[in-house]
Design a protein around this motif. Structure first.
Motif, PDB file in Angstrom:
ATOM      1  N   HIS A  82       0.668  -1.248  -0.537  1.00  0.00           N
ATOM      2  CA  HIS A  82       0.380   0.144   0.071  1.00  0.00           C
ATOM      3  C   HIS A  82       1.087   1.810  -0.120  1.00  0.00           C
ATOM      4  O   HIS A  82       1.671   1.212   0.245  1.00  0.00           O
ATOM      5  CB  HIS A  82      -0.969   0.006   1.449  1.00  0.00           C
ATOM      6  N   VAL A  83       0.533   2.500  -1.074  1.00  0.00           N
ATOM      7  CA  VAL A  83       1.495   3.513  -0.765  1.00  0.00           C
ATOM      8  C   VAL A  83       0.860   4.735   0.140  1.00  0.00           C
ATOM      9  O   VAL A  83       1.910   5.733  -0.143  1.00  0.00           O
ATOM     10  CB  VAL A  83       1.710   4.189  -2.114  1.00  0.00           C
ATOM     11  N   VAL A  84      -0.100   4.268   0.888  1.00  0.00           N
ATOM     12  CA  VAL A  84      -0.744   5.109   1.519  1.00  0.00           C
ATOM     13  C   VAL A  84      -1.213   4.774   2.832  1.00  0.00           C
ATOM     14  O   VAL A  84      -1.993   3.010   2.701  1.00  0.00           O
ATOM     15  CB  VAL A  84      -1.604   6.253   0.723  1.00  0.00           C
ATOM     16  N   THR A  85      -1.159   5.563   4.044  1.00  0.00           N
ATOM     17  CA  THR A  85      -1.743   4.715   5.020  1.00  0.00           C
ATOM     18  C   THR A  85      -2.856   5.270   5.679  1.00  0.00           C
ATOM     19  O   THR A  85      -3.042   6.480   4.540  1.00  0.00           O
ATOM     20  CB  THR A  85      -0.494   4.996   5.876  1.00  0.00           C
ATOM     21  N   GLU A  86      -3.387   4.561   6.383  1.00  0.00           N
ATOM     22  CA  GLU A  86      -5.039   4.991   6.723  1.00  0.00           C
ATOM     23  C   GLU A  86      -4.900   7.051   7.204  1.00  0.00           C
ATOM     24  O   GLU A  86      -5.689   7.569   7.528  1.00  0.00           O
ATOM     25  CB  GLU A  86      -5.846   3.886   8.178  1.00  0.00           C
ATOM     26  N   GLY A  87      -4.204   6.745   7.825  1.00  0.00           N
ATOM     27  CA  GLY A  87      -3.640   8.485   8.986  1.00  0.00           C
ATOM     28  C   GLY A  87      -3.917   9.331   7.746  1.00  0.00           C
ATOM     29  O   GLY A  87      -3.942  10.824   7.865  1.00  0.00           O
ATOM     30  N   GLU A  88      -3.056   8.989   6.512  1.00  0.00           N
ATOM     31  CA  GLU A  88      -2.517  10.018   5.319  1.00  0.00           C
ATOM     32  C   GLU A  88      -3.872   9.980   4.465  1.00  0.00           C
ATOM     33  O   GLU A  88      -4.688  11.407   4.415  1.00  0.00           O
ATOM     34  CB  GLU A  88      -1.199   9.159   4.359  1.00  0.00           C
ATOM     35  N   VAL A  89      -5.011   9.276   4.648  1.00  0.00           N
ATOM     36  CA  VAL A  89      -5.768   9.552   3.542  1.00  0.00           C
ATOM     37  C   VAL A  89      -6.824  10.294   4.539  1.00  0.00           C
ATOM     38  O   VAL A  89      -7.418  10.854   3.899  1.00  0.00           O
ATOM     39  CB  VAL A  89      -6.973   7.978   3.779  1.00  0.00           C
ATOM     40  N   ARG A  90      -7.207  10.417   5.668  1.00  0.00           N
ATOM     41  CA  ARG A  90      -7.798  10.844   6.728  1.00  0.00           C
ATOM     42  C   ARG A  90      -7.316  12.223   6.338  1.00  0.00           C
ATOM     43  O   ARG A  90      -8.051  13.280   6.828  1.00  0.00           O
ATOM     44  CB  ARG A  90      -8.267   9.673   8.035  1.00  0.00           C
ATOM     45  N   ASP A  91      -6.463  12.117   7.036  1.00  0.00           N
ATOM     46  CA  ASP A  91      -5.370  13.874   6.366  1.00  0.00           C
ATOM     47  C   ASP A  91      -5.779  14.409   5.498  1.00  0.00           C
ATOM     48  O   ASP A  91      -6.430  15.445   5.361  1.00  0.00           O
ATOM     49  CB  ASP A  91      -4.322  13.860   7.003  1.00  0.00           C
ATOM     50  N   THR A 178       6.571  10.455  -4.257  1.00  0.00           N
ATOM     51  CA  THR A 178       5.677  10.885  -5.513  1.00  0.00           C
ATOM     52  C   THR A 178       4.477   9.605  -5.519  1.00  0.00           C
ATOM     53  O   THR A 178       3.225  10.526  -6.101  1.00  0.00           O
ATOM     54  CB  THR A 178       6.298  10.783  -7.252  1.00  0.00           C
ATOM     55  N   ILE A 179       4.823   9.088  -5.151  1.00  0.00           N
ATOM     56  CA  ILE A 179       3.274   8.089  -5.465  1.00  0.00           C
ATOM     57  C   ILE A 179       2.486   8.142  -4.255  1.00  0.00           C
ATOM     58  O   ILE A 179       1.307   7.908  -4.163  1.00  0.00           O
ATOM     59  CB  ILE A 179       3.972   6.366  -5.615  1.00  0.00           C
ATOM     60  N   ARG A 180       2.958   8.324  -3.237  1.00  0.00           N
ATOM     61  CA  ARG A 180       1.770   9.208  -2.313  1.00  0.00           C
ATOM     62  C   ARG A 180       1.073  10.161  -2.766  1.00  0.00           C
ATOM     63  O   ARG A 180       0.036  10.362  -2.160  1.00  0.00           O
ATOM     64  CB  ARG A 180       2.359   9.316  -1.134  1.00  0.00           C
ATOM     65  N   ASP A 181       1.883  10.427  -3.539  1.00  0.00           N
ATOM     66  CA  ASP A 181       1.703  12.928  -4.142  1.00  0.00           C
ATOM     67  C   ASP A 181       0.208  12.049  -4.771  1.00  0.00           C
ATOM     68  O   ASP A 181      -0.564  12.831  -4.882  1.00  0.00           O
ATOM     69  CB  ASP A 181       2.765  13.541  -4.690  1.00  0.00           C
ATOM     70  N   PHE A 182       1.126  10.890  -6.035  1.00  0.00           N
ATOM     71  CA  PHE A 182      -0.225  11.212  -7.047  1.00  0.00           C
ATOM     72  C   PHE A 182      -1.406  10.126  -6.346  1.00  0.00           C
ATOM     73  O   PHE A 182      -2.254  10.563  -6.625  1.00  0.00           O
ATOM     74  CB  PHE A 182       0.276   9.230  -8.044  1.00  0.00           C
ATOM     75  N   TYR A 183      -0.798   8.988  -5.035  1.00  0.00           N
ATOM     76  CA  TYR A 183      -2.243   8.547  -4.634  1.00  0.00           C
ATOM     77  C   TYR A 183      -3.593   9.756  -3.871  1.00  0.00           C
ATOM     78  O   TYR A 183      -4.742   9.834  -3.821  1.00  0.00           O
ATOM     79  CB  TYR A 183      -2.173   7.619  -4.041  1.00  0.00           C
ATOM     80  N   LEU A 184      -2.710  10.449  -2.814  1.00  0.00           N
ATOM     81  CA  LEU A 184      -3.714  10.954  -2.029  1.00  0.00           C
ATOM     82  C   LEU A 184      -4.332  12.593  -2.847  1.00  0.00           C
ATOM     83  O   LEU A 184      -5.464  13.145  -2.896  1.00  0.00           O
ATOM     84  CB  LEU A 184      -2.361  11.871  -1.347  1.00  0.00           C
ATOM     85  N   ASN A 185      -3.788  13.050  -3.997  1.00  0.00           N
ATOM     86  CA  ASN A 185      -4.006  14.329  -4.568  1.00  0.00           C
ATOM     87  C   ASN A 185      -4.482  13.884  -6.168  1.00  0.00           C
ATOM     88  O   ASN A 185      -5.062  14.474  -6.535  1.00  0.00           O
ATOM     89  CB  ASN A 185      -2.858  14.879  -4.673  1.00  0.00           C
ATOM     90  N   ASN A 186      -4.388  13.040  -6.796  1.00  0.00           N
ATOM     91  CA  ASN A 186      -5.223  12.163  -7.784  1.00  0.00           C
ATOM     92  C   ASN A 186      -6.356  11.186  -7.936  1.00  0.00           C
ATOM     93  O   ASN A 186      -7.140  11.963  -7.503  1.00  0.00           O
ATOM     94  CB  ASN A 186      -3.694  12.570  -8.891  1.00  0.00           C
ATOM     95  N   VAL A 187      -6.315   9.775  -7.525  1.00  0.00           N
ATOM     96  CA  VAL A 187      -6.526   8.891  -7.655  1.00  0.00           C
ATOM     97  C   VAL A 187      -7.410   9.139  -6.388  1.00  0.00           C
ATOM     98  O   VAL A 187      -8.842   8.900  -7.145  1.00  0.00           O
ATOM     99  CB  VAL A 187      -5.795   7.754  -7.097  1.00  0.00           C
ATOM    100  N   LEU A 188      -7.332   9.631  -5.248  1.00  0.00           N
ATOM    101  CA  LEU A 188      -8.116  10.036  -3.692  1.00  0.00           C
ATOM    102  C   LEU A 188      -9.207  10.288  -4.309  1.00  0.00           C
ATOM    103  O   LEU A 188     -10.306  10.334  -4.211  1.00  0.00           O
ATOM    104  CB  LEU A 188      -7.492   9.497  -2.438  1.00  0.00           C
ATOM    105  N   ILE A 189      -9.196  11.626  -5.029  1.00  0.00           N
ATOM    106  CA  ILE A 189      -9.859  12.619  -4.977  1.00  0.00           C
ATOM    107  C   ILE A 189     -10.549  12.732  -6.197  1.00  0.00           C
ATOM    108  O   ILE A 189     -11.588  12.450  -6.294  1.00  0.00           O
ATOM    109  CB  ILE A 189      -9.352  14.021  -5.270  1.00  0.00           C
TER     110      ILE A 189
END
Length: 238
Positions: A82-91, A178-189
């Motif tokens: 997993h490239v993001v954590t629960e805490g990062e998703v919630r934040d 970079t993959i964390r940035d991509f998931y949190l600011n692109n894929v998730l949104i």
């Protein structure tokens, strides 16, 4: 805001009956009647523009009347992470207006399976739940074709690096940042945009809305200027 049901009228009818069941179906195939609706909420890997209705078995979280959302973290599977954590998703979600999060009931960090590897995607939305999928442990994706222009520009804007190994063989290289940035600011949104889209029904229109939503709400103020400028230029060309 009312919860978005899958797009087709046939799917909406079937899902009304699903709401009275338990909130999670354990690792089963999606009912055929709603597979095409799920395809409208996929964020595919390497298959941009596809609306293939095939959906591998998943732990589906059916709509309920719960308040707030939960995060379910599954084992990513052998060779994946997993490239993001629960805490990062919630934040990240906490930075959005509360009205955007109100319909959300679950975010699942899903496991990778053999069947999912045959049709991989970064993320997916179904009903009131979002699904984020793991990446290979080395954070390198392999392709048997060159990247499409939009795919190349988007991933590069978030720090992905494309390398042509030989002929039509390409790989996309990420770093943890970079993959964390991509998931949190692109894929998730992007997937949240699908959940909030109550108007569009066609694949193309729903993708356009989700892309717009990710551009408008996926980049933090004062974030990566290169990413912001690149995405704005790409948006203006459409």
């Amino acid at each position: 805001m009312s919860r978005r049901q899958p797009a087709s009228s046939k799917s909406r009818t079937n899902l009304k009956n699903l709401k009275n069941r338990s909130s999670q179906r354990s690792s089963t195939a999606m009912p055929t009647a709603v597979q095409s609706a799920v395809a409208l909420g996929k964020r595919l890997r390497g298959r941009a523009g596809s609306n293939n209705a095939y959906v591998p078995p998943e732990d589906w979280h059916e709509p309920t009347d719960r308040e707030g959302y939960r995060v379910v973290s599954q084992d990513p599977g052998r060779g994946y992470q997993h490239v993001v954590t629960e805490g990062e998703v919630r934040d990240r979600l906490s930075e959005l207006p509360k009205a955007f999060i109100a319909p959300l009931e679950a975010v699942q960090l899903s496991r990778m399976t053999r069947k999912k590897r045959s049709f991989p995607c970064y993320g997916m939305q179904w009903g009131s739940a979002l699904y984020l999928y793991p990446l290979e442990e080395g954070l390198v994706e392999y392709f048997n074709r060159p990247p499409r222009p939009a795919e190349y520009n988007e991933t590069r804007a978030f720090g992905g690096r494309w390398v042509n190994e030989a002929g039509s063989q390409w790989k996309l290289i990420w770093t943890p940042r970079t993959i964390r940035d991509f998931y949190l600011n692109n894929v998730l949104i992007h997937e949240l945009g699908h959940l909030l889209d109550e108007r569009n029904t066609s694949y193309r229109d729903r993708e356009r809305f989700a892309e717009w939503f990710a551009i408008e709400h996926g980049l933090r103020p004062g974030g990566n200027a290169r990413a912001k400028n690149s995405r704005r230029k790409r948006c203006n060309r459409n």
